[in-house]
Design a protein around this motif. Sequence first.
Motif, PDB file in Angstrom:
ATOM      1  N   TRP A  22       0.849  -1.181   0.000  1.00  0.00           N
ATOM      2  CA  TRP A  22       0.000   0.000   0.000  1.00  0.00           C
ATOM      3  C   TRP A  22       0.885   1.231   0.000  1.00  0.00           C
ATOM      4  O   TRP A  22       1.940   1.237   0.655  1.00  0.00           O
ATOM      5  CB  TRP A  22      -0.911   0.003   1.224  1.00  0.00           C
ATOM      6  N   ARG A  29      -0.151  -4.337   4.027  1.00  0.00           N
ATOM      7  CA  ARG A  29      -1.112  -5.227   3.348  1.00  0.00           C
ATOM      8  C   ARG A  29      -0.921  -6.663   3.815  1.00  0.00           C
ATOM      9  O   ARG A  29      -1.879  -7.358   4.136  1.00  0.00           O
ATOM     10  CB  ARG A  29      -0.976  -5.143   1.827  1.00  0.00           C
ATOM     11  N   GLU A  79      -8.640  -5.725   0.463  1.00  0.00           N
ATOM     12  CA  GLU A  79      -8.687  -4.817  -0.697  1.00  0.00           C
ATOM     13  C   GLU A  79      -9.899  -3.903  -0.618  1.00  0.00           C
ATOM     14  O   GLU A  79      -9.885  -2.783  -1.087  1.00  0.00           O
ATOM     15  CB  GLU A  79      -8.721  -5.630  -1.987  1.00  0.00           C
TER      16      GLU A  79
END
Length: 81
Positions: A22, A29, A79
């Motif tokens: 990220w 992440r 996500e």
Amino acid sequence: DAPGVIDIRNIGLLAGIELQPWPGAPGARAQAVAAACLAQDVLVRPVGDTIALSPPLIAERSELDRLVHTLNNALRSVENK
């Protein structure tokens, strides 16, 4: 086809799933994916921006299926946050 996956490397049951970091948060992440898996009682290891998988060599097919299914769901859930 999971979001954020750059590359998958494996040899036998050992695997490394490299994730796109990220922006401004390297490793975050992978940490989020590992936390989402742990919430479903599946242990994976975040190593920087890579998820390391090392299931026991005596793992049964159903256990490996659960690992892959949980990991896929975790990748998609982080996500959407």
